[in-house]
Design a protein around this motif. Structure first.
Motif, PDB file in Angstrom:
ATOM      1  N   LYS A   5      38.952  41.314  44.588  1.00  0.00           N
ATOM      2  CA  LYS A   5      37.669  40.865  45.127  1.00  0.00           C
ATOM      3  C   LYS A   5      36.796  40.269  44.030  1.00  0.00           C
ATOM      4  N   ASN A   6      36.794  40.953  42.871  1.00  0.00           N
ATOM      5  CA  ASN A   6      35.981  40.462  41.766  1.00  0.00           C
ATOM      6  C   ASN A   6      36.530  39.161  41.208  1.00  0.00           C
ATOM      7  N   GLN A  13      37.982  36.958  42.924  1.00  0.00           N
ATOM      8  CA  GLN A  13      37.572  35.937  43.878  1.00  0.00           C
ATOM      9  C   GLN A  13      36.130  35.500  43.594  1.00  0.00           C
ATOM     10  N   LYS A  14      35.281  36.509  43.310  1.00  0.00           N
ATOM     11  CA  LYS A  14      33.893  36.197  42.976  1.00  0.00           C
ATOM     12  C   LYS A  14      33.811  35.368  41.701  1.00  0.00           C
ATOM     13  N   GLU A  36      34.905  31.773  42.356  1.00  0.00           N
ATOM     14  CA  GLU A  36      33.826  31.005  42.978  1.00  0.00           C
ATOM     15  C   GLU A  36      32.738  30.663  41.961  1.00  0.00           C
ATOM     16  N   ALA A  37      32.427  31.634  41.085  1.00  0.00           N
ATOM     17  CA  ALA A  37      31.420  31.379  40.048  1.00  0.00           C
ATOM     18  C   ALA A  37      31.914  30.309  39.076  1.00  0.00           C
ATOM     19  N   ASP A  57      31.571  43.539  36.888  1.00  0.00           N
ATOM     20  CA  ASP A  57      32.083  44.181  38.108  1.00  0.00           C
ATOM     21  C   ASP A  57      33.494  44.729  37.912  1.00  0.00           C
TER      22      ASP A  57
END
Length: 377
Positions: free
Chosen positions: A95-96, A98-99, A102-103, A127
């Motif tokens: 999940k991180n 993925q974040k 995107e960043a 994270d």
């Protein structure tokens, strides 16, 4: 058709799972080093501390409670003791990641915590995901000691993202540089030559001081530190001092020159009257040179007393008869207010005083003679 055994029917009632599959379970027991989950399978799942968090000292009983639901990824269907090995940390990392992806794509600014200074840069945790900020990208200036960042939250953008190779590179320098450029642009649009503003002394050198004007630095050269002579900028200013300065000039490339020679404090405004040729003045010897002595008449005005004008007698060098701090009384022999130059002469004053004394003696003799003649009559 053969009949199913009880064990077969029991197994049939449970779902099947595969390695790599994501499951959701309910915590049925938790110990400091592991968590047991009911995942609706014939065997319970187990999450070790290492598979829950990157913090090897974490007491899991402080993180989860019986009855909590957790999402996890199957690592092994059977650990050899009948339990399913699960990883909650893998889910969080995905999940991180993925974040972070995107960043990275959006050039978004992230905030992470520096957990340690390593060879060549900083290790930062965002994270639960570790990334690396090279020393060259920590700041827009050279940082000798990176350990001061340990424990701090810092901003950065992701410039390289390769989770397969565990390579995530952060850049803090670009954020700082862009913000400084924006602040400098705003400052340059708001100031003009002749403006008087407050600034903070940022750095002091032998040739001047750099003043932070709130968006850009300006240079206050040693020659512009006041109407008087400044011997040492480091004695006049300290880093952190707040001082008032005037914008002297702004170059096309944005360099700002400053001055503390405020027009209303210019001592040369009244110089034509106070130091007119022929006036007798008094000052203190400020410094000596082989060709003469510089005499300070007031703050911002020095005059030259040439070696040939120091005495009516010939001297080899000023230091033979003068020293710094001596009070000198002399006559002004030349004044160039535009060039800010004044010439003095002790010799001319002494000659004038000697001449006047002789004239007074001569007048006295004439008066005495007149008195004697009158008496005889």
């Amino acid at each position: 058709m053969s009949e199913m055994s009880f064990e077969d029917m029991l197994n049939e009632s449970f779902k099947t799972i595969r390695t790599g599959e994501v499951v959701t379970g309910k915590v049925i027991d938790v110990k400091p080093e592991c968590i047991l989950l009911n995942i609706g399978y014939k065997s319970d799942g187990i999450i070790s501390r290492a598979d829950y968090s990157a913090d090897n000292s974490l007491d899991l009983t402080t993180a989860v409670s019986v009855g909590d639901e957790l999402e996890a990824k199957v690592r092994k269907v059977n650990d050899g003791e009948g339990l399913v090995v699960l990883s909650h940390r893998d889910i969080l990392n995905e999940k991180n990641n993925q974040k972070i992806q995107e960043a990275f794509d959006n050039k978004e600014i992230l905030i992470g915590t520096v957990d340690r200074a390593v060879n060549g840069g900083l290790s930062v945790v965002y994270d639960g995901v570790k990334l690396f900020v090279p020393a060259s990208l920590v700041s827009d200036t050279f940082e000798r000691d990176l350990t001061k960042y340990v424990g701090q939250d810092i901003e950065f953008i992701i410039t390289e993202f390769n989770p397969q190779k565990h390579r995530i590179i952060g850049d803090r320098k670009r954020i700082i540089s862009e913000r400084k450029a924006s602040a400098k642009k705003a400052l340059l649009e708001s100031i003009h030559e002749g403006d008087v503003i407050d600034g903070t002394v940022k750095n002091v050198t032998d040739f001047g001081a750099f003043i932070d004007l709130g968006g850009a630095d300006g240079l206050l050269h040693i020659s512009e530190m006041g109407w008087g002579r400044t011997e040492s900028p480091k004695k006049a200013f300290r880093s952190g001092d707040t001082i008032r300065v005037m914008i002297k000039s702004i170059s096309e490339d944005g360099k700002i020159a400053l001055t503390r020679k405020f027009p209303d404090e210019n001592p040369w405004v009244l110089a034509l009257t106070k130091y007119a040729v022929g006036n007798v003045v008094e000052g203190k010897v400020a410094r000596l040179a082989d060709f003469g002595a510089f005499v300070n008449l007031e703050q911002g005005i020095d005059a030259l007393l040439h070696v040939s004008q120091i005495s009516t007698e010939r001297i080899e060098k000023p230091a033979d008869v003068l020293k710094v701090g001596d009070i000198v009384r002399a006559k002004v022999t030349d004044l160039d207010a535009e060039a800010k130059k004044i010439s003095l002469s002790v010799k001319a004053l002494l000659n004038a005083e000697a001449k006047k004394e002789k004239e007074e003696e001569a007048d006295a003799e004439v008066a005495d003679a007149y008195t004697d003649d009158a008496s005889e009559e």
